[in-house]
Design an enzyme around this catalytic site. Structure first.
Site, PDB file in Angstrom:
ATOM      1  N   THR A  65       0.963  -1.204   0.051  1.00 52.01           N
ATOM      2  CA  THR A  65      -0.009   0.000   0.031  1.00 52.01           C
ATOM      3  C   THR A  65       0.965   1.233   0.004  1.00 52.01           C
ATOM      4  O   THR A  65       0.325   2.383  -0.509  1.00 52.01           O
ATOM      5  CB  THR A  65      -0.958   0.000   1.202  1.00 52.01           C
ATOM      6  OG1 THR A  65      -1.905  -1.121   1.060  1.00 52.01           O
ATOM      7  CG2 THR A  65      -1.897   1.256   1.306  1.00 52.01           C
TER       8      THR A  65
ATOM      9  N   SER B  19       1.576  -7.718  -0.893  1.00 54.87           N
ATOM     10  CA  SER B  19       2.336  -8.419  -0.044  1.00 54.87           C
ATOM     11  C   SER B  19       1.761  -9.826   0.210  1.00 54.87           C
ATOM     12  O   SER B  19       2.454 -10.724   0.523  1.00 54.87           O
ATOM     13  CB  SER B  19       2.819  -7.737   1.229  1.00 54.87           C
ATOM     14  OG  SER B  19       1.796  -7.723   2.207  1.00 54.87           O
TER      15      SER B  19
ATOM     16  N   THR C 221       1.670  -4.375   4.256  1.00 57.13           N
ATOM     17  CA  THR C 221       1.547  -4.712   5.726  1.00 57.13           C
ATOM     18  C   THR C 221       0.985  -6.088   5.867  1.00 57.13           C
ATOM     19  O   THR C 221       0.955  -6.611   7.069  1.00 57.13           O
ATOM     20  CB  THR C 221       0.725  -3.602   6.281  1.00 57.13           C
ATOM     21  OG1 THR C 221      -0.626  -3.589   5.807  1.00 57.13           O
ATOM     22  CG2 THR C 221       1.172  -2.205   6.447  1.00 57.13           C
ATOM     23  N   ASP C 222       0.240  -6.714   4.838  1.00 58.89           N
ATOM     24  CA  ASP C 222      -0.466  -7.911   5.205  1.00 58.89           C
ATOM     25  C   ASP C 222       0.509  -9.110   5.705  1.00 58.89           C
ATOM     26  O   ASP C 222      -0.036  -9.689   6.534  1.00 58.89           O
ATOM     27  CB  ASP C 222      -1.196  -8.262   3.791  1.00 58.89           C
ATOM     28  CG  ASP C 222      -2.622  -7.645   3.539  1.00 58.89           C
ATOM     29  OD1 ASP C 222      -2.981  -6.643   4.585  1.00 58.89           O
ATOM     30  OD2 ASP C 222      -2.996  -7.661   2.654  1.00 58.89           O
TER      31      ASP C 222
HETATM   32  N1  ASP Z   1      -2.602  -5.616   0.689  1.00 60.46           N
HETATM   33  C1  ASP Z   1      -1.708  -4.643   1.222  1.00 60.46           C
HETATM   34  C2  ASP Z   1      -0.341  -5.314   0.980  1.00 60.46           C
HETATM   35  O1  ASP Z   1      -0.075  -6.045   1.977  1.00 60.46           O
HETATM   36  C3  ASP Z   1      -1.868  -3.895   2.255  1.00 60.46           C
HETATM   37  C4  ASP Z   1      -1.082  -3.113   2.703  1.00 60.46           C
HETATM   38  O2  ASP Z   1       0.116  -2.858   2.439  1.00 60.46           O
HETATM   39  O3  ASP Z   1      -1.314  -2.335   3.887  1.00 60.46           O
HETATM   40  O4  ASP Z   1       0.251  -5.168   0.145  1.00 60.46           O
END
Ligand code: ASP
Length: 336
Positions: free
Chosen positions: A27, A73, A106-107
């Site tokens: 993200t 991710s 973050t995932d």
């Molecule tokens: N779906 C995103 C990822 O993990 C979520 C994020 O980065 O906050 O790439």
């Protein structure tokens, strides 16, 4: 120089005190409808552009960027982990490299952080960061998280602390950090262990150190490894179908069971587990849980201690590169 396996251009790094940013997407590199926080695509902006958007970074450290990939991710695989560990291990030997920042979704960031915590062979800081809002959202959190990460990675007091995560003014240790909110800008938490430091106006203040073995002191080495053994996680719930466990066992080199409560499961699961010879690690689906070897329902299983199922799956993958022996796996899970 070009990376032998992945065809990535590796910067020569001729300025002292350089922080290398390994950009992977997420993200923080996401683009969507202006102002919106939910409608966007991850992994659209390059690492170079993320860094260029914060000119103040140049007052903190020289920065070189390596674009490892640019993806959501949830698409990170063991191949990406091995690639990053190898890159860090090569680049960390360069005198001019002060530390590393990895921009990441973050995932699964906590899993990448824990993998690197167990495999990088350097005391130089390795810091992961990301964001909850895409770059195009109002009050995007990525620029501050990236700025703070560069400050932490370039500061010598961050050396030797294991792999770190910087998120929303806090510094977390890779082993304990967990994503605990799907929307809040303070989405990362250290669980009961908490944060180990705080960042304010570019200064980092540390309050705790991890007691667990990491980085240069682990027995894990990615040299010569291009893939990891396959490990699956099975989530236990009331009236869970044993067929899910049987399928996982047939298709995996090892299984992590996210048990209920203190790592418990039904009598039907117990009957299947007792006959298993495939390595099986028992953790809990509860965020704040500890499973001890003595409290296990089945003696042929291995206790994950307080590792979350997804972290236990990282450690089991690495452990299986060394051994399948039950007692050895028990030792490894009590060490890391
Ligand atoms: N779906 C995103 C990822 O993990 C979520 C994020 O980065 O906050 O790439």
């Amino acid at each position: 120089m070009t990376d032998r396996y992945w065809n990535i251009d590796i910067p020569s790094i001729d300025k002292p005190g350089t922080v290398v940013v390994l950009a992977t997407g997420g993200t923080i590199a996401g683009v969507g409808e202006t102002g919106k926080s939910t409608v966007y695509a991850s992994g659209q902006i390059s690492g170079d552009d993320l860094v260029a958007a914060i000119p103040e970074i140049r007052n903190v450290a020289n920065v070189e960027t390596v674009q490892v990939c640019n993806i959501n991710s949830d698409d990170i695989t063991d191949a990406h982990w091995i690639r990053m560990a190898k890159l860090i291990n090569v680049l960390a030997r360069k005198e001019n490299v002060a530390g590393f920042v990895i921009t990441h979704g973050t995932d699964t960031m906590e899993e990448t952080a824990y993998f690197l915590n167990l495999t990088v062979k350097t005391v130089k800081p390795v810091v992961l960061t990301g964001s909850m809002r895409p770059a195009t959202a109002f009050s995007a959190d990525g620029p501050m998280n990236l700025y703070q990460s560069i400050c932490v990675a370039s500061n010598p007091i961050s050396c030797g602390r294991g792999v770190l995560m910087v998120f929303s003014d806090n510094v977390y240790s890779a082993r304990s950090v967990v994503k605990s909110s799907s929307y809040s800008m303070t989405a990362m938490s250290g669980g009961t262990i908490g944060a180990i430091g705080i960042v304010r106006d570019g200064e980092v203040y540390y309050y705790e150190t991890t007691a667990k073995t990491h980085t240069v002191n682990t027995e894990f080495d990615v040299i010569g490894i291009d893939a990891l053994p396959k490990v699956s996680v099975v989530f236990f719930h009331a009236d869970a179908d044993v067929g899910m466990l049987e399928y996982a066992v047939q298709h995996s080199d090892g299984v992590v069971l996210a048990g209920a409560g203190a790592g418990e499961f039904s009598l039907a699961y117990k009957a299947v587990i007792e006959k298993l010879t495939v390595p099986l690690v028992v953790s809990t689906r509860i965020e704040d849980g500890i499973i001890t070897q003595k409290s296990l329902m089945c003696p042929n299983t291995v206790a994950a201690n307080n590792l979350q199922p997804q972290k236990a799956a990282v450690l089991l993958r690495l452990a299986l590169t060394i051994t399948k022996d039950h007692d050895e796996l028990v030792r490894i899970f009590s060490t890391y």
